[in-house]
Design an enzyme around this catalytic site. Structure first.
Site, PDB file in Angstrom:
ATOM      1  N   HIS A  78      38.924  39.348  37.371  1.00 27.62           N
ATOM      2  CA  HIS A  78      38.956  37.885  37.369  1.00 27.62           C
ATOM      3  C   HIS A  78      39.770  37.326  36.196  1.00 27.62           C
ATOM      4  O   HIS A  78      40.145  36.159  36.205  1.00 27.62           O
ATOM      5  CB  HIS A  78      37.534  37.304  37.376  1.00 27.62           C
ATOM      6  CG  HIS A  78      36.792  37.420  36.088  1.00 27.62           C
ATOM      7  ND1 HIS A  78      35.872  38.415  35.847  1.00 27.62           N
ATOM      8  CD2 HIS A  78      36.809  36.669  34.958  1.00 27.62           C
ATOM      9  CE1 HIS A  78      35.353  38.259  34.638  1.00 27.62           C
ATOM     10  NE2 HIS A  78      35.919  37.199  34.074  1.00 27.62           N
ATOM     11  N   ASP A 109      35.305  43.400  40.485  1.00 29.37           N
ATOM     12  CA  ASP A 109      35.719  42.892  39.185  1.00 29.37           C
ATOM     13  C   ASP A 109      36.217  43.914  38.174  1.00 29.37           C
ATOM     14  O   ASP A 109      35.833  43.881  37.007  1.00 29.37           O
ATOM     15  CB  ASP A 109      34.572  42.078  38.572  1.00 29.37           C
ATOM     16  CG  ASP A 109      35.094  40.967  37.671  1.00 29.37           C
ATOM     17  OD1 ASP A 109      36.301  40.701  37.697  1.00 29.37           O
ATOM     18  OD2 ASP A 109      34.291  40.384  36.940  1.00 29.37           O
ATOM     19  N   SER A 177      35.323  39.063  28.823  1.00 24.84           N
ATOM     20  CA  SER A 177      35.391  39.821  30.073  1.00 24.84           C
ATOM     21  C   SER A 177      36.426  40.937  29.976  1.00 24.84           C
ATOM     22  O   SER A 177      37.553  40.717  29.523  1.00 24.84           O
ATOM     23  CB  SER A 177      35.762  38.889  31.234  1.00 24.84           C
ATOM     24  OG  SER A 177      34.738  37.965  31.493  1.00 24.84           O
TER      25      SER A 177
END
Length: 236
Positions: A78, A109, A177
């Site tokens: 993402h 992801d 992330s």
């Protein structure tokens, strides 16, 4: 007389400054746990990169883990999804343009991106996520809100076997992330992915999630096999 006193005081002050500046102060950790944090951070940091991707809504920021000496980096899909341009900054401060090598679909992801570099890259070290325990101390390194090389600590709060997620109270925020969840042996046991924010608060409230390292390793190995079948030896 006063002139001589001023000269003497100035000389003493100058000697004090010179002596202070020439003294080396090395910090000594006060506990074994603190020593472990410092050692793990310093050992792992060179293998971690910051990522900025140009997307339609502006800039997507994230973190990545170097997994091969020829510039393959593991991150969250993402972070780089639909990106027009991906910029990677290594620990040394060098900046590179990256290309997408592989993306794990179905909202799982994970992604692999690649930079072309002659830089001597440090590699991330992976551990076995099947051996983790609730209550285990963990650390994360990431770029929350663009603050590069940030270390946070916490524990494994829960293991969600059904959703294949590791829950932690270590602070994970936007920009983290794709970064590592690390045990005290310096091994990456998870890839940080998301936070729980039911009130639409983008900040961390103590509930973060990471994908298990074994899941990431499986993705890396399958990508390697797929590329090898195509005659590409990208993962060295």
């Amino acid at each position: 007389m006063y002139k001589h006193i001023k000269i003497c005081l100035f000389s003493i002050l100058s000697l004090m400054i010179i002596n202070f500046n020439s003294t080396s102060f090395a910090y000594t950790p006060t506990t074994q746990e603190e020593k472990s944090y410092i050692e793990v951070y310093e050992k792992t940091l060179p293998s971690i990169v910051s990522i900025e991707a140009d997307i339609d809504k502006g800039t997507s920021g994230g973190t990545g883990c170097i997994i091969s000496k020829n510039g393959i980096i593991l991150t969250s899909s993402h972070v780089i999804e639909h990106a027009r341009n991906i910029q990677v900054t290594t620990h040394s401060g060098k900046k590179y343009t990256a290309k997408i090598l592989a993306v794990l679909k179905n909202r799982n992801d994970l992604a692999l991106i690649k930079i072309d570099t002659k830089e001597d890259l440090a590699l991330a070290k992976f551990g076995n996520s099947d051996e983790i325990k609730v209550g285990q101390r963990v650390l994360t390194i990431g770029c929350p809100f663009g603050f590069k090389d940030t270390l946070t600590t916490g524990i494994i709060s829960r293991i969600d076997y059904e959703r294949n997620k590791i829950q932690t109270d270590a602070a994970i925020n936007p920009g983290c992330s794709g970064g590592p969840l690390i045990n005290l042996n310096g091994e990456i046991i998870g890839i940080n992915q998301s936070i729980y924010n039911p009130d639409n608060n983008r900040s961390n409230i103590g509930i973060g999630f990471a994908l298990p390292s074994n899941y990431a390793i499986d993705f890396i190995n399958k990508t390697k096999q797929k590329l090898a079948t195509s005659g590409i030896n990208a993962l060295q």
